[in-house]
Design a protein around this motif. Structure first.
Motif, PDB file in Angstrom:
ATOM      1  N   ALA A  11       0.830  -1.212   0.000  1.00  0.00           N
ATOM      2  CA  ALA A  11       0.000   0.000   0.000  1.00  0.00           C
ATOM      3  C   ALA A  11       0.858   1.253   0.000  1.00  0.00           C
ATOM      4  O   ALA A  11       0.618   2.197  -0.756  1.00  0.00           O
ATOM      5  CB  ALA A  11      -0.936  -0.007   1.204  1.00  0.00           C
ATOM      6  N   SER A  12       1.897   1.277   0.865  1.00  0.00           N
ATOM      7  CA  SER A  12       2.740   2.473   0.938  1.00  0.00           C
ATOM      8  C   SER A  12       3.558   2.635  -0.335  1.00  0.00           C
ATOM      9  O   SER A  12       3.787   3.754  -0.811  1.00  0.00           O
ATOM     10  CB  SER A  12       3.655   2.413   2.163  1.00  0.00           C
ATOM     11  N   ALA A  13       4.021   1.519  -0.913  1.00  0.00           N
ATOM     12  CA  ALA A  13       4.787   1.599  -2.157  1.00  0.00           C
ATOM     13  C   ALA A  13       3.911   2.129  -3.282  1.00  0.00           C
ATOM     14  O   ALA A  13       4.358   2.931  -4.116  1.00  0.00           O
ATOM     15  CB  ALA A  13       5.338   0.226  -2.512  1.00  0.00           C
ATOM     16  N   SER A  14       2.663   1.663  -3.327  1.00  0.00           N
ATOM     17  CA  SER A  14       1.747   2.136  -4.367  1.00  0.00           C
ATOM     18  C   SER A  14       1.476   3.622  -4.223  1.00  0.00           C
ATOM     19  O   SER A  14       1.459   4.368  -5.208  1.00  0.00           O
ATOM     20  CB  SER A  14       0.439   1.354  -4.291  1.00  0.00           C
ATOM     21  N   ALA A  15       1.290   4.080  -2.981  1.00  0.00           N
ATOM     22  CA  ALA A  15       1.033   5.507  -2.750  1.00  0.00           C
ATOM     23  C   ALA A  15       2.236   6.351  -3.147  1.00  0.00           C
ATOM     24  O   ALA A  15       2.101   7.413  -3.757  1.00  0.00           O
ATOM     25  CB  ALA A  15       0.683   5.742  -1.279  1.00  0.00           C
ATOM     26  N   ALA A  16       3.441   5.869  -2.796  1.00  0.00           N
ATOM     27  CA  ALA A  16       4.656   6.607  -3.145  1.00  0.00           C
ATOM     28  C   ALA A  16       4.832   6.670  -4.650  1.00  0.00           C
ATOM     29  O   ALA A  16       5.227   7.704  -5.209  1.00  0.00           O
ATOM     30  CB  ALA A  16       5.868   5.954  -2.485  1.00  0.00           C
ATOM     31  N   SER A  17       4.547   5.554  -5.331  1.00  0.00           N
ATOM     32  CA  SER A  17       4.677   5.538  -6.776  1.00  0.00           C
ATOM     33  C   SER A  17       3.694   6.495  -7.434  1.00  0.00           C
ATOM     34  O   SER A  17       4.045   7.231  -8.365  1.00  0.00           O
ATOM     35  CB  SER A  17       4.434   4.112  -7.288  1.00  0.00           C
ATOM     36  N   THR A  18       2.470   6.510  -6.932  1.00  0.00           N
ATOM     37  CA  THR A  18       1.464   7.422  -7.473  1.00  0.00           C
ATOM     38  C   THR A  18       1.867   8.872  -7.265  1.00  0.00           C
ATOM     39  O   THR A  18       1.723   9.713  -8.157  1.00  0.00           O
ATOM     40  CB  THR A  18       0.102   7.157  -6.810  1.00  0.00           C
ATOM     41  N   SER A  19       2.394   9.180  -6.076  1.00  0.00           N
ATOM     42  CA  SER A  19       2.828  10.542  -5.777  1.00  0.00           C
ATOM     43  C   SER A  19       3.976  10.960  -6.688  1.00  0.00           C
ATOM     44  O   SER A  19       4.010  12.089  -7.191  1.00  0.00           O
ATOM     45  CB  SER A  19       3.257  10.634  -4.309  1.00  0.00           C
ATOM     46  N   ALA A  20       4.918  10.043  -6.914  1.00  0.00           N
ATOM     47  CA  ALA A  20       6.052  10.350  -7.787  1.00  0.00           C
ATOM     48  C   ALA A  20       5.582  10.632  -9.203  1.00  0.00           C
ATOM     49  O   ALA A  20       6.046  11.579  -9.854  1.00  0.00           O
ATOM     50  CB  ALA A  20       7.059   9.209  -7.771  1.00  0.00           C
ATOM     51  N   GLU A  21       4.661   9.825  -9.696  1.00  0.00           N
ATOM     52  CA  GLU A  21       4.157  10.033 -11.042  1.00  0.00           C
ATOM     53  C   GLU A  21       3.419  11.358 -11.167  1.00  0.00           C
ATOM     54  O   GLU A  21       3.519  12.051 -12.187  1.00  0.00           O
ATOM     55  CB  GLU A  21       3.233   8.870 -11.442  1.00  0.00           C
TER      56      GLU A  21
END
Length: 305
Positions: A11-21
């Motif tokens: 979940a945290s990795a997905s959120a970080a990836s979305t934020s980076a994009e």
């Protein structure tokens, strides 16, 4: 036994990836002129800016460079640019010519986020996290909130939403990060504020440098001020235009500038709060000091007259 790297939760990795994009896309809108930025803007649900709007905001009215906001003279280049370029070199990258451009910095932040998530060792992830947070607090959050507020106030239909979305995204990053233990170096070593002593040239120099005055003055602001005061508006560099206004009616111009500084003190104070040493307090105090100084100058002028 060799310790295994600690992986982020899905979940945290997905959120970080979305934020980076998101930040990468927002940076691309600022850095890429139309029509190159149109697909990215549309993917964000934002109107596609016209070439005139993009140039009007990012080239003419509010160039998105840290040096303009954190440098002593409020201009491109200088020590403020060198400080940002030094960060690029410190993380092993060759700084581009526009190393302090907001678009370039947002995209760099996204790259550091991606690298942190992809790192296999905890030590590497920790190093990348420190680098990412240094970029955020030293070279983005130190000036971008005020800049993005100014872009919103310009009223450009296609870019006001971009500015609001960028400010919201950066604010989330700032609140998620470890609170900064000190103000950004550019603010700790800021040049002197606006003072009631000195020449008119010295006053003009300070007023057009945000880090000295705490305010942002765009051409649109000065056109509005001239119209409200019934003064002639001379098209040109902001310092030239402001000097012409002071020559025509110094008391009215100083009064408007004092009110403008008071508005910026309120705008800075209303920014999203973060933990630790929050730059919004520094900017609020500097703008409020400028407002008081300009009011004193106006009072002195009226009394002398």
């Amino acid at each position: 036994m060799t310790a295994r790297p600690i992986a982020a939760s899905p979940a945290s990795a997905s959120a970080a990836s979305t934020s980076a994009e998101l930040l990468r896309a927002l940076g691309a809108v600022a850095a890429s002129p139309p029509p190159c930025c149109h697909p990215v803007a549309e993917s964000l649900g934002l109107p596609a800016p016209t070439a005139a709007e993009h140039t009007g905001v990012f080239v003419l009215a509010a160039p998105p460079h840290a040096a303009i906001h954190l440098g002593e003279h409020g201009k491109l280049g200088g020590e403020a640019l060198d400080r940002v370029a030094g960060f690029w070199r410190a993380i092993g990258l060759h700084p581009p010519q526009d190393a302090d451009h907001l678009g370039a910095l947002l995209m760099l932040y996204a790259e550091l986020s991606d690298a942190q998530m992809a790192a296999r060792s905890e030590a590497t992830r920790d190093q990348l996290r420190h680098a990412r947070e240094a970029l955020l607090f030293e070279h983005l959050w130190s000036w971008a909130p005020g800049y993005l507020t100014a872009v919103t106030r310009l009223g450009a239909p296609s870019l006001a939403g971009w500015a609001q979305l960028t400010l919201s995204a950066l604010g989330r990053e700032a609140r998620r990060a470890a609170p900064p233990r000190a103000l950004p170096l550019a603010l700790r070593m800021a040049p002197p504020p606006v003072t009631a002593t000195g020449s008119r040239d010295q006053l003009l120099d300070a007023l057009v440098a945000p880090v000295r005055s705490g305010i942002l003055l765009t051409g649109a602001d000065l056109r509005e001020a001239a119209a409200a005061a019934g003064l002639g508006y001379r098209v040109g560099e902001r310092r030239y235009t402001l000097r012409a206004m002071l020559d025509q009616d110094p008391s009215t111009t100083l009064g408007w500038l004092g009110s403008h500084a008071g508005r910026w003190a309120a705008l800075h104070s209303a920014q999203q709060p973060i933990g630790g040493h929050d730059p919004r307090h520094w900017w609020t105090q500097r703008a409020a000091r400028t407002a008081r100084t300009l009011q004193r100058l106006q009072t002195r002028l009226v009394t002398a007259g």
